[in-house]
Design a protein around this motif. Structure first.
Motif, PDB file in Angstrom:
ATOM      1  N   ARG A  10      22.526  16.195  -5.916  1.00 20.27           N
ATOM      2  CA  ARG A  10      22.819  17.491  -5.688  1.00 20.27           C
ATOM      3  C   ARG A  10      23.795  17.389  -4.565  1.00 20.27           C
ATOM      4  NH1 ARG A  10      19.040  22.304  -5.573  1.00 20.27           N
ATOM      5  NH2 ARG A  10      20.742  23.088  -6.877  1.00 20.27           N
ATOM      6  N   THR A  11      24.853  18.580  -4.237  1.00 15.42           N
ATOM      7  CA  THR A  11      25.683  18.687  -3.488  1.00 15.42           C
ATOM      8  C   THR A  11      25.005  19.576  -2.482  1.00 15.42           C
ATOM      9  OG1 THR A  11      27.456  18.507  -4.955  1.00 15.42           O
ATOM     10  CG2 THR A  11      27.903  19.223  -2.710  1.00 15.42           C
ATOM     11  N   ARG A  12      24.222  18.969  -1.415  1.00 15.45           N
ATOM     12  CA  ARG A  12      23.630  19.608  -0.399  1.00 15.45           C
ATOM     13  C   ARG A  12      24.560  20.261   0.749  1.00 15.45           C
ATOM     14  NH1 ARG A  12      20.240  15.429  -1.744  1.00 15.45           N
ATOM     15  NH2 ARG A  12      18.504  16.260  -2.981  1.00 15.45           N
ATOM     16  N   SER A  13      25.739  19.435   0.982  1.00 13.46           N
ATOM     17  CA  SER A  13      26.544  20.267   2.279  1.00 13.46           C
ATOM     18  C   SER A  13      27.146  21.038   1.622  1.00 13.46           C
ATOM     19  CB  SER A  13      27.519  18.611   2.501  1.00 13.46           C
ATOM     20  OG  SER A  13      28.509  19.289   3.240  1.00 13.46           O
ATOM     21  N   GLU A  14      27.104  22.263   2.323  1.00 11.07           N
ATOM     22  CA  GLU A  14      27.843  23.386   2.155  1.00 11.07           C
ATOM     23  C   GLU A  14      29.353  23.402   2.231  1.00 11.07           C
ATOM     24  OE1 GLU A  14      28.283  26.982   0.860  1.00 11.07           O
ATOM     25  OE2 GLU A  14      26.537  26.067   0.895  1.00 11.07           O
ATOM     26  N   PRO A  15      29.823  22.540   3.615  1.00 10.45           N
ATOM     27  CA  PRO A  15      31.225  22.570   3.430  1.00 10.45           C
ATOM     28  C   PRO A  15      32.044  21.630   1.796  1.00 10.45           C
ATOM     29  CG  PRO A  15      30.599  21.881   5.488  1.00 10.45           C
ATOM     30  CD  PRO A  15      29.379  22.083   4.593  1.00 10.45           C
ATOM     31  N   LEU A  16      30.939  20.674   1.668  1.00 13.69           N
ATOM     32  CA  LEU A  16      31.583  19.959   0.287  1.00 13.69           C
ATOM     33  C   LEU A  16      31.342  20.736  -0.648  1.00 13.69           C
ATOM     34  CD1 LEU A  16      32.448  17.419  -0.693  1.00 13.69           C
ATOM     35  CD2 LEU A  16      30.220  16.517  -1.014  1.00 13.69           C
ATOM     36  N   ARG A  17      30.405  21.508  -0.782  1.00 17.79           N
ATOM     37  CA  ARG A  17      30.247  22.302  -2.114  1.00 17.79           C
ATOM     38  C   ARG A  17      31.375  23.497  -2.088  1.00 17.79           C
ATOM     39  NH1 ARG A  17      25.717  23.617  -5.131  1.00 17.79           N
ATOM     40  NH2 ARG A  17      24.359  22.363  -3.591  1.00 17.79           N
ATOM     41  N   VAL A  18      31.882  23.871  -1.006  1.00 17.56           N
ATOM     42  CA  VAL A  18      33.057  24.849  -0.989  1.00 17.56           C
ATOM     43  C   VAL A  18      34.117  24.168  -1.468  1.00 17.56           C
ATOM     44  CG1 VAL A  18      34.399  26.202   0.780  1.00 17.56           C
ATOM     45  CG2 VAL A  18      32.165  26.442   0.994  1.00 17.56           C
ATOM     46  N   LEU A  19      34.460  22.995  -1.045  1.00 21.93           N
ATOM     47  CA  LEU A  19      35.711  22.280  -1.467  1.00 21.93           C
ATOM     48  C   LEU A  19      35.368  21.734  -3.110  1.00 21.93           C
ATOM     49  CD1 LEU A  19      36.015  19.633   1.245  1.00 21.93           C
ATOM     50  CD2 LEU A  19      37.535  21.498   0.656  1.00 21.93           C
TER      51      LEU A  19
END
Length: 73
Positions: A10-19
């Motif tokens: 899962r993409t846990r990093s919020e900044p990465l999820r936004v990207l």
């Protein structure tokens, strides 16, 4: 065109999820896009067994008519 991105974990990093969401919006102009996040394997910590299990899960998630591009880090 239908673009389907498949990855393990899962993409846990919020900044990465936004990207990722921004990138999908940009790609949506060219066709349908979706993300499939597969569950990470544990297999008792044996790296070879983990990679084999995750590889099988990726193959199972593919459709027969898929064009595959592999990216690794």
């Amino acid at each position: 065109m239908h673009l389907r991105l498949i990855w393990v974990g899962r993409t846990r990093s919020e900044p990465l999820r936004v990207l990722v969401e921004d990138y999908l919006k940009r790609l949506a102009r060219f066709g349908r896009c979706e993300i499939t996040e597969l569950r990470e394997a544990t297999n008792g910590g044996d790296r070879k067994a983990i990679l084999e299990t995750e590889g099988k899960r990726i193959i199972e998630a593919l459709r027969p008519d898929s064009f595959v591009v592999l990216l690794e880090r």
